[in-house]
Design an enzyme around this catalytic site. Sequence first.
Site, PDB file in Angstrom:
ATOM      1  N   ASP A 331      77.034  58.653  -2.663  1.00  0.00           N
ATOM      2  CA  ASP A 331      76.937  57.822  -3.846  1.00  0.00           C
ATOM      3  C   ASP A 331      77.979  58.273  -4.866  1.00  0.00           C
ATOM      4  O   ASP A 331      78.154  59.479  -5.098  1.00  0.00           O
ATOM      5  CB  ASP A 331      75.527  57.955  -4.437  1.00  0.00           C
ATOM      6  CG  ASP A 331      75.325  57.122  -5.679  1.00  0.00           C
ATOM      7  OD1 ASP A 331      75.383  55.893  -5.571  1.00  0.00           O
ATOM      8  OD2 ASP A 331      75.121  57.711  -6.749  1.00  0.00           O
ATOM      9  N   GLU A 362      81.294  55.790  -1.850  1.00  0.00           N
ATOM     10  CA  GLU A 362      81.816  54.871  -2.856  1.00  0.00           C
ATOM     11  C   GLU A 362      83.004  55.541  -3.547  1.00  0.00           C
ATOM     12  O   GLU A 362      82.809  56.548  -4.239  1.00  0.00           O
ATOM     13  CB  GLU A 362      80.742  54.558  -3.902  1.00  0.00           C
ATOM     14  CG  GLU A 362      79.541  53.806  -3.361  1.00  0.00           C
ATOM     15  CD  GLU A 362      78.492  53.588  -4.439  1.00  0.00           C
ATOM     16  OE1 GLU A 362      78.136  52.424  -4.689  1.00  0.00           O
ATOM     17  OE2 GLU A 362      78.032  54.569  -5.039  1.00  0.00           O
TER      18      GLU A 362
END
Length: 667
Positions: A331, A362
């Site tokens: 994340d 990400e």
Amino acid sequence: MKSSIAERMAFYASDKFDAAFRYDGRDLGVSCRPGKTVFKVWSPLAERVELRLYRDGDSKACLKKEMLAGARGVWTQEFQESLHGMYYDYLVRIEGEDVETADPYATGCSCNGGRSMAVDLGLTNPAGFEADKAPAPAQERIIYELHIKDFSYDEESGVPKAYRGRYKAFTVKGTNGRYPTCMEYLKSLGVTHVHLLPFFDYGSVDEAGDEAQFNWGYDPVNYNVPEGSYATDVKDGVVRIRECKEMIQALHENGIRVIMDVVYNHTHSEDSWFQRLVPGYYYRYEEDGSLSNGSACGNDIAVGRAMVDNYIADSILYWAREYHLDGFRFDLMGLLTVELMNRIRRELDEEFGAGEKLLYGEPWSADDSPMEDGTRAAQKQNVGFLDEGIAMFNDDTRDAIKGSVFYGEEPGFVNGGKETEEAVLHAVTGWRDGGADYLPKSCNQIVNYVSAHDNFTLWDKLVLSMHRKRPNFDLRYRDVLAANKLSAFIYFTCQGNIFLQAGEEFARTKHGEDNSYCSAPELNMLKWNRTVEYEELVEYYRGLIRIRKKLPGLCDKSPSAVERITGQRIHGEGVVSFLVDNTGSASCPWDELFIIYNASSDNCELSLPDGVMDSEAPDRGVWEVLADGEEADCRKKAEFRGNRVSAAAGSGLLLGRRTAPSGADFS
């Protein structure tokens, strides 16, 4: 006299601090085995540390013992017996003040994580877990993003009520329903990996509360402990560990690898176990002394500091070893560093074999965040500095296909967007053709997708952008269904890794809610009856998955894979085509692929590119339709008018040139 944040930050960043206190041992936490239990905790500024033992998660301490100060800020206490199942915490004195804290290195905890637990991990293994191993790697990776509670919360799942929304739902072998659900469905769909949203212990749900609570779980408390709300017993700290392992074991037994979504960029609260043990060390601060907030969650972990990086790398290795996980999704990876990500890749490869564990994340942050000197943020523009075995979600591909995730009505290629053709053709190569301000080392660094848990579901985005005046998310729009198919067709025919949100293939809707992180489980859950209502769409995805696995020209992840893509052409607004060299597999009969994306409102008739053999010369190969707007993996003879073939409006067309002898079986 208390030190200021600025003074502490300067000290923590100094070579003097690392020389005195950096600890590279991998034995922090509790080592518990028959005849011996050892507690170790790192708190270099502490003046005193007291270990407190409890018989359960709620009672008063039954024993208190002073920890012994050792080198490099490590405090230790040993017992000549196994304390498996005992709970513990620490009372730490720093600058004259005592603070209670659990252990950030703990591998077990109490209900809601306030106390840590000593665990002999060998006693937590379900039957046969020692022999558990990942399924053999498939030719292609098809990653399916799933939330544990969403998976089985629906009554239509057929999962026994006691297991719904829990780890145990994955162990149910048959749901005896009118149609496949849960594990039966996953197997029939053909995915190779399940990506599970965070399932380490997180802080936003009361584990002892009612089942109507819901959260995605991006708010970690105990990084090395499974979340208790997914366990059948939240009071016994062993149960969550065993049942989490059972879930992973069940997925492996059904031929599916398991990826864990991890959140090492921030914690649930600044008042974490890290902060209580070493105030200020684990977090980033602005020059004015305030916490940085590049995560938009209130704090940022100080990745780039020695003990922070050690913690994260050790945590990843722990999950990979102890829980047999097959990969990790990071994340807000843009808040981490290139250096740490490359270290994790290297250490996983050294222990498990090159590329055996999948890594992707990400490549962005929510806002700026101060980095340690000498480090690079693991963001998209720095992808060239990342190991080739670290992939990133590609938002350029996502937004080119369907439009911005932030503006529901803004369209992309499939739903009426303008001037998106070039971007779509760049996406085909995994952005290896120089079409962006970053250059991946290979398409292996690219994750192709059009929807994930964040933002609108694909169905909702298409409804909002194609029926703006009166969107009805429950209406079966034919144009939206076609655009959904075309969206999938495009990213399934791009080079790179394939990723889809659970339910995308049966028109999953959250009724326009684009941030359902804490919405009701009824809104978030997979509604299994939609697999019947949208069976046509499910079958289309199923076919795309099957045919994708058979095409080496698209599955190739090497740096030279981009050279397979030739003849890219823009034929007009919403119409593009290209060729793919599909050689390289004795089991694949199609040496060449011709692919058309027609997002326009008219049927289009295109010629085979110059240099491609005549469609009417069967002795030199026969062109077959492998997928069109109606079916995927359909394998029917292409209908040509001379050297021209027709692609229906709002659809894709995948042609393969078969050169195998007539009658050969390639099913």
